[in-house]
Design a protein around this motif. Structure first.
Motif, PDB file in Angstrom:
ATOM      1  N   VAL A 238       0.883  -1.273   0.077  1.00  0.00           N
ATOM      2  CA  VAL A 238      -0.074   0.119  -0.110  1.00  0.00           C
ATOM      3  C   VAL A 238       0.913   1.324   0.113  1.00  0.00           C
ATOM      4  O   VAL A 238       1.945   1.391   0.685  1.00  0.00           O
ATOM      5  CB  VAL A 238      -0.944   0.121   1.137  1.00  0.00           C
ATOM      6  CG1 VAL A 238      -1.677   1.289   1.083  1.00  0.00           C
ATOM      7  CG2 VAL A 238      -1.816  -1.297   1.350  1.00  0.00           C
ATOM      8  N   GLU A 239       0.802   2.012  -0.750  1.00  0.00           N
ATOM      9  CA  GLU A 239       1.467   3.290  -0.869  1.00  0.00           C
ATOM     10  C   GLU A 239       0.533   4.489  -1.235  1.00  0.00           C
ATOM     11  O   GLU A 239      -0.912   4.556  -1.509  1.00  0.00           O
ATOM     12  CB  GLU A 239       2.369   3.353  -2.212  1.00  0.00           C
ATOM     13  CG  GLU A 239       3.223   2.436  -1.978  1.00  0.00           C
ATOM     14  CD  GLU A 239       4.166   2.052  -3.367  1.00  0.00           C
ATOM     15  OE1 GLU A 239       5.112   2.738  -3.465  1.00  0.00           O
ATOM     16  OE2 GLU A 239       3.727   1.219  -4.084  1.00  0.00           O
ATOM     17  N   TYR A 240       0.885   5.699  -0.969  1.00  0.00           N
ATOM     18  CA  TYR A 240       0.103   6.961  -1.185  1.00  0.00           C
ATOM     19  C   TYR A 240       0.567   7.723  -2.239  1.00  0.00           C
ATOM     20  O   TYR A 240       1.762   7.777  -2.542  1.00  0.00           O
ATOM     21  CB  TYR A 240       0.487   7.943   0.205  1.00  0.00           C
ATOM     22  CG  TYR A 240      -0.110   9.448  -0.039  1.00  0.00           C
ATOM     23  CD1 TYR A 240      -1.637   9.726  -0.066  1.00  0.00           C
ATOM     24  CD2 TYR A 240       0.806  10.491  -0.027  1.00  0.00           C
ATOM     25  CE1 TYR A 240      -2.038  11.082  -0.293  1.00  0.00           C
ATOM     26  CE2 TYR A 240       0.204  11.656  -0.247  1.00  0.00           C
ATOM     27  CZ  TYR A 240      -1.282  12.003  -0.142  1.00  0.00           C
ATOM     28  OH  TYR A 240      -1.415  13.136  -0.427  1.00  0.00           O
ATOM     29  N   ALA A 241      -0.583   8.269  -3.227  1.00  0.00           N
ATOM     30  CA  ALA A 241      -0.310   8.992  -4.367  1.00  0.00           C
ATOM     31  C   ALA A 241       0.279  10.252  -4.030  1.00  0.00           C
ATOM     32  O   ALA A 241      -0.387  11.358  -4.146  1.00  0.00           O
ATOM     33  CB  ALA A 241      -1.691   9.015  -5.252  1.00  0.00           C
ATOM     34  N   ALA A 242       1.604  10.471  -3.565  1.00  0.00           N
ATOM     35  CA  ALA A 242       2.027  11.671  -3.269  1.00  0.00           C
ATOM     36  C   ALA A 242       2.353  12.579  -4.836  1.00  0.00           C
ATOM     37  O   ALA A 242       2.675  11.898  -5.698  1.00  0.00           O
ATOM     38  CB  ALA A 242       3.463  11.478  -2.838  1.00  0.00           C
ATOM     39  N   PRO A 243       1.817  13.835  -4.956  1.00  0.00           N
ATOM     40  CA  PRO A 243       2.262  14.561  -5.876  1.00  0.00           C
ATOM     41  C   PRO A 243       3.533  14.664  -6.519  1.00  0.00           C
ATOM     42  O   PRO A 243       4.301  14.868  -5.670  1.00  0.00           O
ATOM     43  CB  PRO A 243       1.569  16.296  -5.635  1.00  0.00           C
ATOM     44  CG  PRO A 243       1.510  15.841  -3.955  1.00  0.00           C
ATOM     45  CD  PRO A 243       1.448  14.753  -3.482  1.00  0.00           C
ATOM     46  N   GLY A 244       3.494  14.499  -7.728  1.00  0.00           N
ATOM     47  CA  GLY A 244       4.757  14.460  -8.402  1.00  0.00           C
ATOM     48  C   GLY A 244       5.509  13.097  -8.507  1.00  0.00           C
ATOM     49  O   GLY A 244       6.251  12.952  -9.284  1.00  0.00           O
ATOM     50  N   THR A 245       4.716  11.948  -7.832  1.00  0.00           N
ATOM     51  CA  THR A 245       5.430  10.628  -7.625  1.00  0.00           C
ATOM     52  C   THR A 245       4.894   9.873  -9.286  1.00  0.00           C
ATOM     53  O   THR A 245       3.839  10.252  -9.464  1.00  0.00           O
ATOM     54  CB  THR A 245       5.030   9.763  -6.697  1.00  0.00           C
ATOM     55  OG1 THR A 245       5.370  10.441  -5.263  1.00  0.00           O
ATOM     56  CG2 THR A 245       5.549   8.641  -6.513  1.00  0.00           C
ATOM     57  N   THR A 246       5.990   9.105  -9.597  1.00  0.00           N
ATOM     58  CA  THR A 246       5.814   8.277 -10.709  1.00  0.00           C
ATOM     59  C   THR A 246       5.538   6.734 -10.218  1.00  0.00           C
ATOM     60  O   THR A 246       6.515   6.502  -9.709  1.00  0.00           O
ATOM     61  CB  THR A 246       6.622   8.593 -11.948  1.00  0.00           C
ATOM     62  OG1 THR A 246       6.212   9.856 -12.485  1.00  0.00           O
ATOM     63  CG2 THR A 246       6.403   7.743 -13.049  1.00  0.00           C
ATOM     64  N   PHE A 247       4.626   6.044 -10.667  1.00  0.00           N
ATOM     65  CA  PHE A 247       4.389   4.444 -10.430  1.00  0.00           C
ATOM     66  C   PHE A 247       4.515   3.927 -11.786  1.00  0.00           C
ATOM     67  O   PHE A 247       4.134   4.397 -12.515  1.00  0.00           O
ATOM     68  CB  PHE A 247       3.199   4.167  -9.489  1.00  0.00           C
ATOM     69  CG  PHE A 247       3.153   5.072  -8.340  1.00  0.00           C
ATOM     70  CD1 PHE A 247       3.573   4.385  -7.112  1.00  0.00           C
ATOM     71  CD2 PHE A 247       2.445   6.313  -7.914  1.00  0.00           C
ATOM     72  CE1 PHE A 247       3.606   5.033  -5.672  1.00  0.00           C
ATOM     73  CE2 PHE A 247       2.316   6.979  -6.880  1.00  0.00           C
ATOM     74  CZ  PHE A 247       2.734   6.398  -5.816  1.00  0.00           C
ATOM     75  N   SER A 248       5.056   2.537 -11.707  1.00  0.00           N
ATOM     76  CA  SER A 248       5.051   1.965 -12.754  1.00  0.00           C
ATOM     77  C   SER A 248       4.797   0.464 -12.590  1.00  0.00           C
ATOM     78  O   SER A 248       4.790  -0.063 -11.557  1.00  0.00           O
ATOM     79  CB  SER A 248       6.562   1.689 -13.339  1.00  0.00           C
ATOM     80  OG  SER A 248       7.242   2.935 -13.828  1.00  0.00           O
ATOM     81  N   THR A 249       3.875  -0.130 -13.380  1.00  0.00           N
ATOM     82  CA  THR A 249       3.324  -1.365 -13.354  1.00  0.00           C
ATOM     83  C   THR A 249       4.659  -2.349 -13.774  1.00  0.00           C
ATOM     84  O   THR A 249       5.560  -2.190 -14.459  1.00  0.00           O
ATOM     85  CB  THR A 249       2.162  -1.590 -13.925  1.00  0.00           C
ATOM     86  OG1 THR A 249       2.595  -1.571 -15.578  1.00  0.00           O
ATOM     87  CG2 THR A 249       1.164  -0.586 -13.778  1.00  0.00           C
ATOM     88  N   PRO A 250       4.439  -3.713 -13.523  1.00  0.00           N
ATOM     89  CA  PRO A 250       5.422  -4.750 -13.621  1.00  0.00           C
ATOM     90  C   PRO A 250       5.565  -4.766 -15.363  1.00  0.00           C
ATOM     91  O   PRO A 250       4.615  -4.493 -16.068  1.00  0.00           O
ATOM     92  CB  PRO A 250       5.001  -5.965 -13.103  1.00  0.00           C
ATOM     93  CG  PRO A 250       3.891  -5.522 -11.961  1.00  0.00           C
ATOM     94  CD  PRO A 250       3.461  -4.224 -12.379  1.00  0.00           C
TER      95      PRO A 250
END
Length: 250
Positions: A238-250
């Motif tokens: 579980v993570e928080y959608a912090a502004p400016g963050t980029t997440f990637s799927t596998p």
């Protein structure tokens, strides 16, 4: 190659000094979709892509904290230095007239269709944008509102939009790699139209999501509280959608 999710903002119901309202950029290879255009998100969007290079905009519902920057995008597309064909815009029924009613200030209706190529969403709507496949389902928010599942190759990302817990969101997110789920409500109420963090955890568990990112966290919760409470009901990351963050799927 996986999907990329960049958080432009996630504040509710108005921007914070360091956090615009809801808006995200989803990208895969050369395809870019602006997902929700909440207040203040057009600025940070331009850190990652030009409006000229945007392939589509997808809007979950017409509350201002998810759609207000369509108004400033309209001026950019028609009256500034942006040169391109109208941007494909997917949004709830009535979105064109809603924009025109706000923008018009004279006897002639503002030409919103000159800025946006508008497609109205409906339950089980399907669309292809570049390399992305978009599946939209209606969710429960008291007004026409939608969640979306975005897929490319073998990767998937599901976004709740704003909604109370509902089976349609669980079905949409079934076995998704990433669930981006709102967690606005600090406590459950009889007429709630949002998730609590615990609800977000339950939705992720019910959908067998691979990862949960909580977003749209209300003003009476901290990000840390939202993550901890969601984690009490979901065993995955579980993570928080912090502004400016980029997440990637596998």
């Amino acid at each position: 190659m996986g999907l990329s999710l960049t958080v432009l903002g996630c504040a509710t119901p108005y921007p914070a000094v360091d956090n615009p309202c809801s808006g995200y950029l989803v990208s895969h290879q050369g395809t870019r979709v602006w997902m929700d255009a909440g207040t203040g998100t057009l600025g940070p969007l331009q850190l990652h892509t030009r409006l000229e290079d945007l392939d589509a905009i997808w809007i979950s519902h017409l509350h201002a904290d998810h759609s207000a920057d369509l108004l400033t995008a309209y001026y950019a597309l028609l009256f500034a230095d942006v040169e391109r064909d109208p941007v494909p815009l997917f949004g709830p029924p009535g979105i064109a007239d809603r924009l025109a009613a706000f923008l018009t200030n004279g006897p002639q209706r503002s030409p919103v269709e000159s800025a946006f190529e508008i497609t109205e969403l409906h339950d089980d709507h399907q669309a292809t944008v570049g390399t992305l496949r978009l599946t939209t389902k209606a969710v429960h928010h008291g007004i026409p509102a939608f969640g979306v599942r975005i897929e490319a190759d073998d990767a998937s990302l599901t976004y709740s939009g704003d909604t109370a817990p509902c089976q349609s969101l669980v079905e949409l997110a079934r076995d998704t790699d990433v669930l981006l789920c709102e967690a606005e409500s600090a406590e459950r109420t009889p007429d709630m139209a949002h998730h609590t963090p615990e609800d977000a955890g339950d939705t992720a568990t019910g959908a067998n999501a691979g990862r949960l990112i909580v977003t749209h966290v209300g003003r009476f919760l901290t990000a840390q509280e939202a993550v901890a409470r969601a984690s009490s009901r979901y065993r995955g990351p579980v993570e928080y959608a912090a502004p400016g963050t980029t997440f990637s799927t596998p």
